[in-house]
Motif scaffolding. Structure first.
Motif, PDB file in Angstrom:
ATOM      1  N   THR A   1       0.824  -1.206   0.000  1.00  0.00           N
ATOM      2  CA  THR A   1       0.000   0.000   0.000  1.00  0.00           C
ATOM      3  C   THR A   1       0.862   1.262   0.000  1.00  0.00           C
ATOM      4  O   THR A   1       0.495   2.264  -0.601  1.00  0.00           O
ATOM      5  CB  THR A   1      -0.944  -0.010   1.218  1.00  0.00           C
ATOM      6  N   VAL A   2       2.027   1.189   0.668  1.00  0.00           N
ATOM      7  CA  VAL A   2       2.938   2.334   0.653  1.00  0.00           C
ATOM      8  C   VAL A   2       3.238   2.731  -0.790  1.00  0.00           C
ATOM      9  O   VAL A   2       3.295   3.904  -1.144  1.00  0.00           O
ATOM     10  CB  VAL A   2       4.244   1.996   1.411  1.00  0.00           C
ATOM     11  N   MET A   3       3.396   1.754  -1.671  1.00  0.00           N
ATOM     12  CA  MET A   3       3.700   2.037  -3.064  1.00  0.00           C
ATOM     13  C   MET A   3       2.454   2.135  -3.939  1.00  0.00           C
ATOM     14  O   MET A   3       2.554   2.227  -5.150  1.00  0.00           O
ATOM     15  CB  MET A   3       4.615   0.954  -3.628  1.00  0.00           C
ATOM     16  N   GLY A   4       1.299   2.046  -3.322  1.00  0.00           N
ATOM     17  CA  GLY A   4       0.070   2.112  -4.116  1.00  0.00           C
ATOM     18  C   GLY A   4      -0.171   0.864  -4.940  1.00  0.00           C
ATOM     19  O   GLY A   4      -0.918   0.881  -5.907  1.00  0.00           O
ATOM     20  N   LEU A   5       0.471  -0.241  -4.559  1.00  0.00           N
ATOM     21  CA  LEU A   5       0.346  -1.457  -5.366  1.00  0.00           C
ATOM     22  C   LEU A   5      -0.869  -2.296  -4.981  1.00  0.00           C
ATOM     23  O   LEU A   5      -1.094  -3.350  -5.558  1.00  0.00           O
ATOM     24  CB  LEU A   5       1.620  -2.292  -5.256  1.00  0.00           C
ATOM     25  N   THR A   6      -1.632  -1.840  -3.978  1.00  0.00           N
ATOM     26  CA  THR A   6      -2.863  -2.566  -3.694  1.00  0.00           C
ATOM     27  C   THR A   6      -4.030  -1.941  -4.450  1.00  0.00           C
ATOM     28  O   THR A   6      -5.132  -2.448  -4.402  1.00  0.00           O
ATOM     29  CB  THR A   6      -3.184  -2.564  -2.189  1.00  0.00           C
TER      30      THR A   6
END
Lengths: 315, 622
Positions: free
Chosen positions: B74-79
């Protein structure tokens, strides 16, 4: 690689032999299949039939008949029992027509199938995806003879937008060639588009959940790059196999219905007529040609597959 | 796609930041992540706050499903592609990432925050060249030509310790070994000089000797570049080796966050304590075990060989190759004892286990069961023996038929051996209770169970026919540590009550130490050393055994610097298609001499029951 090709060629010989023997035997056990009786006309005398039999060698034993027929088929000197025309010339005549149909349709169904499949996958679960699902089902279910007849009647005969069947060689007039083929291409492609778009859709959805797609996003690639380089490329690999084999089947006479509806006089139509007349030499020749073509194409497909996916090994 | 964003990051940041610290590299505040499903939203992360400074290594620890990976992704917006809904804030160098546009995020991903994933094989695109996959990332962020990007990729591969980097860059991921692949992933992550590296279980898929090398590499790179590292792991050994600070997660929340020494010395939260207690340690006292069993071996392997033909590659004209997966192994399992069999991947331990129960046909040597040679026994002859000789497989998800109910899975062997439907149902109920499940579970499907429960089902199936020997092929390696302990305890209990003999195959030396009476070490198909468990772990004779033991991360941060570096072997196991001449371990062995390169060392006795195959054995003096 060389070993692979050699092995495939050896397998091909076995396949061709089996196909030819089976085809030959089938036409010899069909009831009312006695070619001499059929060739002799409506009310032949026994002696006329006997004469034809002796003339064409139908009184030889089956193995002898097989060998002589095959010699003629492979040597290009086989002659149709009924039209008395040289079989090889007829196939050579029909081949450009069938190839024109197959190549155009195959390009069309691949492009449209991929585009629609990708669209459906990107919109998975939404209304447009469901619509495409229904459309694909309709496309797969429409009988070619019905769709072809309808298209030919309304768009060809009534509206006059397209010629009423027939074929113009590419070398003679490329525009007219394409004009004659637009309807056959579309009608033949529709069946495959439905099928291909479904396969691609599920491949794309599977690929999207792969770890390397997540990696691609984590690298900072744009969604477009992720989709084209990582998702689509990997999803297309299995489709290539399908495409090669379907193309082979169409060239080998599999588009009988389309060819007949649009009166293209291609190889398929020729074979269909020969089967109707129990005309063994053309049937044998077309079957052998078809089997040969499919085996060669499946070998090519396997090689292409190994190039696209380096993990595949040819054995 | 944009996530709803609530709460002010700035207000809370002032409260949580340690006094004196500047703006942290990464500040996560009250992060909550939920995924919509058909049956309502699943809250995977439930209020996580953490800070990470530049140059700091923060370990995020927890069992599977605790939300640690979701937090990192989620930190990388990958969710986002999974439709995650997020709340809270993720501040990276003063920027809010949680509600950043996809385009803004894209510029951060790979360039400023880079990620290394657990399984390097599935995380690399199988059909693109390794170098191109790295170059692709450089091209996405920097204004360079394709040729320049490729050149950088080769440089990076060299920097992370890949020999012949230029050639490797032209190769495909499947052509690299596991460790090399993870190095390539790290090279990719480093390619744009990130300030924050997120490593999600980066060594979980790797062998222990390779793990030690990858951990060293990550630490070196952190020191060199000053990047902050968020290391996600379930392994407290790795935490102790690596972390400056530790955040322990449980059920979507951080339950404890402290400097690493504090967490190990005085864990405050019960969950942390439970996780720490479940970690098997090499310095735990050995469990009291029965005296060594006497009598004729249940299973005896004599010079066992298993060779597989290798297929030829396209465009390459290799001669006919075989892999000698098991190469002349002589071993015996005595009644009621546990023989642990350890080795890295490719050592042949699983092949050996399967050949021992004749699931794979041996190509040489003999297998004897209860004194009877069964090497060439026909299926019909084997059938009655099958009831006494059972196997439990590694993957509790893959080895149970998803379309059969538990009653049928456990009952099948009973029915095959002629029990009536009713008798078999009764026996299934008893068996399920025996392995700690409920008799009612018989009517359920495998997918309704957790990993640990499934492994219990597998054990119940193996026990159905009252076997004398159970071959356990990595029975706990797919399970969380706390579940591992439960299964190990269950196996132990069953052994005591039923007098079972176990052949326990595993790559985890700490687990093997807990369960075994004797331990055998395999490497590249050969047996390196066999000894009683205390003997092997305290006085290993073979340099390979010593190296394996030295490579295990010790779950004690105070001993981090005292760990002897350089004992862990460099490099990776060579390809089994082309094993080294002489002693197979010599290319990685610090003690190797000329004789090792030429002569295969025989298995020789060093003390009572302690055998090793080495020309230069470690003795008490050395």
């Amino acid at each position: 690689m060389t070993r692979f090709v050699v092995r495939r060629l050896a397998q091909m010989l076995v396949v061709l032999f089996a196909v030819s023997v089976l085809t030959f035997l089938i036409f010899n056990v069909i009831p009312n299949g006695d070619p001499a009786v059929r060739m002799a006309g409506k009310t032949p005398t026994e002696s006329q039939v006997e004469a034809i039999r002796a003339d064409w060698g139908f009184d030889d034993s089956l193995p002898v008949q097989y060998v002589t027929t095959m010699e003629k088929v492979l040597g290009g000197s086989a002659i149709s029992y009924f039209s008395q025309l040289n079989v090889r010339d007829q196939i050579v005549e029909g081949l450009p027509r069938t190839l024109s149909l197959a190549v155009g349709a195959a390009v069309l169904w691949m492009l449209a199938g991929v585009a629609l499949g990708l669209l459906a996958a990107l919109r998975a679960g939404r209304l447009s995806d469901r619509l495409l699902t229904v459309l694909a089902l309709v496309g797969v279910s429409l009988p070619v003879f019905w769709l072809g007849a309808l298209a030919s009647y309304y768009l060809g005969f009534k509206a006059g937008w397209f010629p009423n069947g027939g074929y113009v060689p590419l070398t003679e007039d490329p525009l007219d060639w394409a004009h004659h083929l637009v309807l056959p291409w579309t009608v033949l492609a529709i069946l495959f588009i439905g099928f291909y778009s479904r396969v691609l859709r599920s491949n794309v959805l599977d690929t999207m959940s792969e770890d390397y797609v997540r990696t691609a996003r984590a690298k900072g690639l744009s969604e477009r790059q992720v989709l084209l380089r990582h998702v689509l490329r990997n999803s297309l690999i299995p489709i290539v196999t399908l495409w090669g084999l379907d193309f082979g089947a169409v060239v080998a006479g599999g588009a009988i219905l389309t060819e007949t509806v649009f009166d293209l006089q291609g190889v398929g139509q020729y074979a269909a007529e020969a089967v109707g007349q129990l005309d063994v030499p053309p049937v044998l020749a077309v079957t052998m040609f078809g089997a040969f073509f499919i085996v060669v194409l499946s070998t090519v497909v396997d090689i292409v597959y190994a190039i696209l996916d380096p993990r595949i090994r040819l054995t | 796609m944009s996530a709803p964003h609530v709460g002010s990051a700035d207000a809370t940041a002032a409260r949580v930041d340690p006094p004196g610290a500047g703006e942290p590299l990464l500040a996560v505040r009250d992060l909550a992540v939920s995924f919509p499903t058909e049956s309502g939203a699943i809250r995977a992360v439930d209020g996580v706050s953490l800070d990470l400074a530049a140059g700091e290594l923060l370990a995020l620890v927890g069992g599977s499903g605790c939300g640690k990976s979701v937090t990192a992704l989620t930190v990388m917006g990958l969710t986002r592609p999974q439709g995650a809904r997020t709340e809270g804030s993720v501040h990276y160098r003063g920027r809010e990432l949680l509600d950043a546009s996809e385009d803004e995020l894209r510029r951060v991903r790979g360039a400023e925050i880079a990620m290394v994933f657990q399984d390097p094989l599935s995380s690399l695109n199988p059909v693109l060249r390794v170098g191109d996959q790295i170059a692709e990332q450089i091209l996405a962020h920097e204004d360079v030509t394709r040729a320049q990007a490729r050149e950088r990729a080769v440089e990076l591969l060299g920097r992370v310790g890949i020999p012949a980097a230029a050639r490797r860059a032209e190769g495909f991921p499947y052509e690299l070994s596991g460790g090399m692949r993870q190095r390539a992933m790290i090279a990719m992550a480093l390619s744009c000089g990130p300030r924050l590296l997120i490593a999600d279980e980066p060594t979980t898929a790797l062998d222990v000797t390779v793990q030690a090398q990858i951990l060293d590499l990550i630490r070196e790179l952190r020191d060199e570049t000053g990047a902050g590292v968020l290391l996600i792991t379930h392994d407290f050994g790795v935490v102790a080796e690596m972390a400056d600070r530790v955040a322990v997660m449980d059920a979507g929340r951080i339950v404890e966050q402290a400097p690493v020494e504090e967490v190990f010395a005085a864990p405050r939260h019960p969950r942390t304590r439970a996780l720490l207690d479940a970690v098997p340690r090499l310095d735990d006292p050995l469990p009291a075990r029965r005296p060594p069993a006497e009598g004729e071996p249940v299973l005896a392997l004599d010079g066992l060989e298993v060779a597989f033909p290798v297929r030829r590659r396209l465009l390459r004209r290799d001669s006919d190759l075989t892999v000698r997966a098991v190469d002349g192994v002589t071993l015996a399992v005595r009644p009621g004892e546990t023989l642990g069999l350890v080795g890295e991947s490719g050592s042949g331990k699983t092949t050996l286990a399967r050949a021992a129960v004749r699931l794979i046909e041996p190509t040489g040597g003999t297998v004897s069961f209860a004194g009877r040679d069964i090497t060439a026994a026909s299926r019909r002859e084997l059938q009655p023996l099958r009831s006494e000789l059972q196997i439990v497989f590694q993957d509790p998800f893959g080895s149970l038929n998803p379309r059969k109910r538990v009653a049928d899975i456990v009952g099948l062997p009973l029915r095959l051996h002629g029990l009536s439907k009713r008798d078999s149902a009764a026996r299934v109920a008893t068996l399920l209770e025996r392995v700690g499940l409920e008799p009612e579970h018989a009517d359920r499907w495998p997918h309704e169970f957790s990993g640990g429960q499934r492994q219990r089902i597998g054990i119940a199936r193996a026990l159905a026919l009252s076997p004398r020997l159970v071959v356990l092929d990595e029975p706990v390696s797919a399970l969380d540590v706390s579940v591992q302990t439960q299964i190990v305890d269950l196996l132990d209990e069953l052994q005591r009550e039923l007098g079972l003999a176990y052949l326990f195959v595993a790559h985890d030396l700490s687990v093997v130490r807990q369960v075994s009476d004797r331990v055998a070490v395999m490497y590249l198909g050969k047996l390196m050393e066999v000894a009683p468990v205390a003997e092997l772990y305290e006085r290993p004779v073979h340099p390979y055994t010593a190296a394996l033991l030295a490579a295990i991360p010790v779950p004690d941060p105070s001993r981090r610097d005292r760990r002897v570096r350089g004992v862990a072997p460099s490099g990776e196991p060579p390809s089994p298609t082309d094993p080294p001449r002489g002693c197979v371990f010599h290319p990685r062995c610090p003690r190797a001499t000329d004789v090792c390169r030429e002569v295969v060392p025989p298995l020789a006795a060093h003390s009572d029951g302690h055998l090793a195959a080495c020309h230069h054995p470690l003795t008490a003096a050395s």
